[in-house]
Enzyme design. Structure first.
Site, mmCIF file in Angstrom:
data_model
loop_
_atom_site.group_PDB
_atom_site.id
_atom_site.type_symbol
_atom_site.label_atom_id
_atom_site.label_comp_id
_atom_site.label_asym_id
_atom_site.label_seq_id
_atom_site.Cartn_x
_atom_site.Cartn_y
_atom_site.Cartn_z
ATOM 1 N N GLU A 155 14.441 -3.002 2.519
ATOM 2 C CA GLU A 155 15.424 -2.336 1.573
ATOM 3 C C GLU A 155 16.526 -2.942 0.999
ATOM 4 O O GLU A 155 16.762 -3.205 -0.320
ATOM 5 C CB GLU A 155 15.852 -0.798 2.053
ATOM 6 C CG GLU A 155 16.384 0.097 1.078
ATOM 7 C CD GLU A 155 16.994 1.435 1.753
ATOM 8 O OE1 GLU A 155 16.649 1.403 2.782
ATOM 9 O OE2 GLU A 155 17.616 2.013 0.866
ATOM 10 N N ASN B 11 -15.723 -15.598 0.819
ATOM 11 C CA ASN B 11 -16.732 -16.727 0.872
ATOM 12 C C ASN B 11 -16.576 -17.253 -0.584
ATOM 13 O O ASN B 11 -16.694 -18.488 -0.716
ATOM 14 C CB ASN B 11 -18.153 -15.988 0.767
ATOM 15 C CG ASN B 11 -19.120 -16.772 1.280
ATOM 16 O OD1 ASN B 11 -18.928 -17.818 1.975
ATOM 17 N ND2 ASN B 11 -20.577 -16.373 0.717
ATOM 18 N N HIS C 178 12.578 2.721 1.193
ATOM 19 C CA HIS C 178 13.407 3.584 1.320
ATOM 20 C C HIS C 178 12.975 5.015 1.895
ATOM 21 O O HIS C 178 13.647 5.482 2.844
ATOM 22 C CB HIS C 178 14.047 4.052 -0.001
ATOM 23 C CG HIS C 178 15.399 4.835 -0.003
ATOM 24 N ND1 HIS C 178 16.493 4.572 0.405
ATOM 25 C CD2 HIS C 178 15.537 6.315 -0.332
ATOM 26 C CE1 HIS C 178 17.259 5.522 0.459
ATOM 27 N NE2 HIS C 178 16.660 6.586 -0.038
#
Lengths: 175, 821
Positions: free
Chosen positions: B208, B533, B186
């Site tokens: 929004e 990893n 917003h």
């Protein structure tokens, strides 16, 4: 810059010299009186312990601790090839702001004694003299005549610069 | 809109109009909003012309904001005429027809807009968003200061949104998190509107909308919907980055081809109708009940909870004395039955308690206590306990649910923070350091030590105390918690899990551990690599493989940070398959790193994976196993003066442990002397120092010198010769030799004396003296003078006459570190 160069060559018009007019901090080196543009001066401090930095030009006395900042200090006597002597209690360091490679750099200048702040008018400034090739004058921006005094006005940015060339030649000479 | 507010709004509008410059975006924006408010009020009042004029004024203001008006001053004049007329209506109570609206000046467009102004029209104060205009200039138009402020604010909002989205994913009912994400978009939308950032505004608008629907429980933010939201956040980050780039390079904003497609996807997600699935329908209040949480999480059925609640409210009141006694473990059920039998058979009038005392099964006071308990309003048995007792729910699940309940109920503490320019902060820290030195020089001067006046020495010690506190505070200013970095890893793990199809649980511990800001910023990349990893190579890909190893299906990756012995440790732990010793050894042999016969400890084997180009992953996946490897990780960490270590047990998992210094600005340094000069050598690079015995030093070709140490030949350099220092010891058998490491090789440095070891604050030598060979940087010593830190690599380079092809030393990392300080 061309304006500047022509000033140095002694053929500069009055316009260039008018630019040089203003307030100068004057100081003594031996019997000579020099002037630094006041706008470049940050402060004046008493002499303090200077740490010598190896493999740098002789006129670079070393580095000091200015409130937590490490700044280089230049010994003007050595720089100008004058006879050096022990520091006295009048010896002090003028901290100046100079431009190097278009960057603001803080540096210290060791002088014998700080005198006063002088107003130098444009009509009191004459172009720097030429003494042939032996004497370096490129860091002199003009000669001020105030009353009976003659003040050597320094071009701060030039006097406190040392290029790679200086450093290398100094080192080469010492080895 | 409250009726009584309107005069106030109109008044402030007229004031703002007088004061505002056409370039004052903030004022224009607030006027825009106010016009919208008045328009809405007028519409409700049936004042159609007024409403239309207000709408037109709002549009005009918007045009001024977007610099679409040729003469903004004149445009402001038109708006002020409208406001004058408004004042006539609102303050003086005149009718609409009595006041002069500048209908002509509002122009054809305004008139056209004025006409359809019917009571049902949408208020203009809601920025219309969806169409992404491709026509307008893609240069930045708004005020540059506002833009850069917008960029930093938006980035902060988006980072927060990421965190909250993760919360929502694990708990779709979390209204606070949902609100936070909503607010982020917003705010971005609002500001982007003023700054004419159309792409950002459009994306923010759709996001929004989606989040608003989620807030109203019209849709659930789970599965595909939350993925879209994550995508929106990422895309928004990209767009904001474009703005940031455009600000620095003055370039045009690039056209994002994928944006329309994403907007369509978000729209699609927002229009999904239907029942919100289970879990999302939970009442989004912080005071959620345990039962609801359990049902929501699918751990208990609704009936079970209802039954438990019923039991809780009814059952206890009717407890018989006997039952109470059994629960208190005073008597056994057999004894109770026996007593009841007695009571029934022989003495129907007698109290059960008396019988029990008589039987010797219970003491009188036990009975009295039980009676008191029975009569007093009993403390209700918690629902959770009842559920466990009835065997409906596992005790562990109840505990989990209770924890969730507790977490939600604790209101989030918002700490206030002030943003400070990093330069000013550094300056402050410098000054504090200087103050500390000045203070210690004063306090330790002989004059001070000889002070006899008691009040003065008390004041000096007070000054000392304050200075120390100030110093501590100063050091902590640069420290920031690792939380932000860890949260990014949470997001990373989520994405990796989605991509690889593995189920991964991410746990982070010690998020509040603080580290120097520079370290936190730089540790991000190595951490990303190591977490990847762990997720990608560490954890098993198939759940069956995990089950066979006796581990739960869901893999776990733990990231933890903690203090230990003056260092900060960051550990990445996974419960995957662990490192494969044989595979690493085979690979190392193939690469020629080790020979066949070498016997190596586990630790040595694990450290092989940090060698350049080393990867044992059999399949190169999209996420890791390409590009930089663990060697870069180690390099990055070493440049922060840290170390990495690995512990691993085959089949159980591995732990990557990173040790980091508390701060980059301070190092342990060895102070040495050569001639009259003192220098500092970083303690980390010193191996040992010796006093050579006669015969240990030999010259090579009359120039170079070598030191024989335990059968090893070490090149020897005299520091005073390299630096042309006078007054140093020339006889190597009277001097000291410090063995230091340079590029993995040992080098001997001849010096006069070891002065001592101290903590040293690294300082840059400044612009003027950056490229000095042999000097890594400066430092402020405890006496306030400047010390120089030696760069061993540079020294060696000087010593070798043909210094050009000598590789730069490892202390250059330090040089880089100094440059950052």
């Amino acid at each position: 810059m061309t304006q500047h160069d022509s000033d140095r060559l002694g053929s500069g018009g009055s316009a260039g010299l008018r630019e040089r007019a203003g307030q100068y901090l004057t100081f003594a080196l031996g019997n000579e009186v020099y002037g630094l543009e006041i706008l470049k001066v940050q402060e004046i401090i008493g002499m303090t312990t200077v740490t010598k930095v190896p493999r740098t030009p002789d006129f670079l006395r070393g580095v000091i601790n200015l409130r937590g900042k490490v700044i280089p200090v230049v010994d003007l006597r050595t720089k100008f090839g004058m006879e050096t002597h022990e520091d006295t209690n009048l010896t002090c360091i003028i901290v100046v702001q100079v431009m190097r490679d278009s960057q603001q750099v803080t540096m210290g200048v060791i002088v014998d004694e700080v005198a006063e702040v002088l107003d130098v008018r444009a009509d009191q400034i004459e172009p720097p003299p030429t003494f042939g090739t032996n004497t370096q004058t490129e860091f002199i921006s003009g000669m001020g005549k105030v009353g009976s005094k003659v003040i050597i006005l320094l071009d701060t940015d030039r006097v406190l610069s040392w290029g790679e060339v200086d450093a290398i030649s100094e080192v080469a000479a010492s080895t | 809109m409250e009726e009584q507010d309107i005069p106030g709004i109109v008044n402030s509008l007229s004031e703002a109009l007088v004061l505002a410059e056409p370039t004052d975006l903030q004022a224009l924006a607030s006027m825009h909003t106010q016009c919208g408010q008045v328009a809405e009020w007028a519409r409700n009042k049936g004042l159609d012309t007024t409403a239309a004029c207000c709408v037109a004024s709002a549009n005009l203001l918007e045009s001024i904001i977007l610099s679409e008006v040729a003469d903004p001053v004149q445009a402001m004049g038109v708006v002020s005429k409208v406001v004058e007329a408004l004042q006539g209506i609102v303050r003086d109570g005149r009718a609409e027809s009595e006041v002069a609206f500048p209908l002509e000046s509002l122009g054809g467009g305004a008139k056209a807009k004025a006409e359809p102004a019917s009571p049902g029209q949408k208020p203009v104060s809601v920025p219309t968003a969806a169409p992404i205009a491709r026509s307008g200039s893609r240069r930045l138009e708004g005020d540059r200061d506002l833009l850069s402020e917008f960029v930093s604010e938006a980035q902060e909002h988006l980072d927060n949104a990421d965190v909250h989205l993760l919360t929502i994913e694990s708990n779709p009912g979390d209204a606070d998190a949902l609100n936070a994400v909503f607010r982020a978009f917003h705010t971005i939308k609002g500001v982007a509107g003023f700054l004419a950032l159309e792409d950002i505004q459009a994306l923010a608008h759709e996001s929004e909308n989606l989040l608003d629907k989620a807030r109203k429980n019209e849709i659930a933010l789970i599965g595909g919907n939350i993925d879209v939201t994550f995508e929106a956040v990422d895309f928004m980050k990209r767009l904001v980055q474009h703005v940031s780039n455009a600000l620095t390079s003055d370039a045009e904003l690039p056209i994002e081809e994928e944006l329309p497609a994403l907007v369509v996807r978000i729209k699609g997600a927002a229009t999904q109708e239907g029942e919100p699935p289970e879990g999302a329908s939970l009442a989004p209040s912080s005071g959620q009940k345990l039962g609801e949480i359990l049902v929501g999480a699918g751990l208990a059925t609704e009936e079970a909870v209802e039954k438990a609640v019923e039991y809780q409210t009814d059952a206890e009141r009717d407890f018989h004395l006997g039952e109470v006694l059994i629960r208190e473990v005073v008597i056994t059920r057999a004894q109770l039955e026996q007593a009841l039998e007695l009571q029934q058979q022989r003495e129907p009038g007698r109290h059960l308690g008396d019988i029990l005392v008589e039987m010797g099964a219970a003491r009188l006071e036990d009975i009295e206590r039980a009676l008191a308990k029975q009569e007093a309003p009993q403390k209700q048995m918690p629902v959770g306990e009842i559920l466990v007792q009835t065997g409906e729910v596992d005790a562990k699940d109840v505990a989990l649910a209770l924890r969730a309940q507790k977490q939600k109920q604790a209101p989030m503490e918002v700490k206030e923070a002030v943003k400070v320019d990093a330069d000013r902060l550094d300056r402050l820290i410098d000054l504090i350091g200087e103050l500390v030195i000045a203070e210690s020089m004063v306090c330790q001067s002989i004059e001070t030590l000889n002070v006899t006046a008691p009040h003065l020495s008390r004041q000096i010690s007070q000054l000392d105390k304050i200075t120390r506190e100030l110093q501590e505070m100063g050091m902590s200013l640069r420290m920031v918690p690792v939380r932000g970095t860890f949260q990014k890893m949470a997001r990373l793990v989520r994405d990796l899990a989605k991509k690889s199809g593995k189920r991964i649980e991410f746990v982070s511990e010690g998020e509040d551990t603080e580290l120097d800001k520079t370290v936190v910023d730089k540790i991000g990349d190595p951490l990303v690599h190591m977490v990847r990893n762990s997720c990608d190579h560490g954890l098993e890909s198939a759940p069956e493989e995990r089950r066979r190893a006796g581990k739960p299906d869901v893999g776990r990756v733990t990231l933890r940070a903690f203090h230990k012995g003056g260092s900060i440790y960051i550990e990445i732990e996974d419960d995957g398959r662990g490192l494969d010793r044989n595979a690493i050894l085979a690979k190392a042999r193939e690469k020629g790193l080790i020979r066949d016969g070498d016997t190596m400890s586990d630790r040595e084997v694990w450290s092989l994976i940090f060698e350049p180009g080393f990867s044992t992953a059999k399949v190169v996946t999209d996420v890791s196993g390409r590009g930089v490897g663990m060697d870069v990780v180690r390099k990055n960490i070493e440049s922060l003066r840290g170390q990495v270590e690995i512990q691993s047990v085959a089949g159980k998992g591995s732990v990557f442990s990173i040790r980091l210094p508390l701060t980059l600005a301070i190092i342990e340094g060895m102070v040495i002397r050569a001639g009259r000069e003192r220098f500092i050598v970083p303690t980390l690079s010193v191996i040992r120092s010796i006093q050579p015995h006669p015969g240990q030093v030999t010259t090579v070709v009359g120039r170079g010198e070598m030191l024989t140490l335990q059968g090893e030949l070490i090149p020897l350099f005299r520091l005073h010769r390299i630096f042309s220092l006078s007054g140093a010891i020339e006889d190597p058998y009277k001097a000291l030799v410090m063995i230091v490491e340079n590029e993995g090789r040992k080098v001997g440095l001849m010096i006069d004396e070891l002065v001592g070891q101290q903590q040293i604050v690294i300082k840059s030598l400044g612009q003027a003296m950056q490229e000095l060979d042999g000097i890594a940087g400066g430092a402020i010593m405890s006496d306030g003078t400047v010390g120089l830190i030696l760069d061993v690599g540079g020294l060696v380079a000087i010593a070798n006459t043909y210094a050009f092809d000598v590789p730069k030393g490892s202390t250059h990392d330090l040089k880089a570190a100094v440059a950052q300080v």
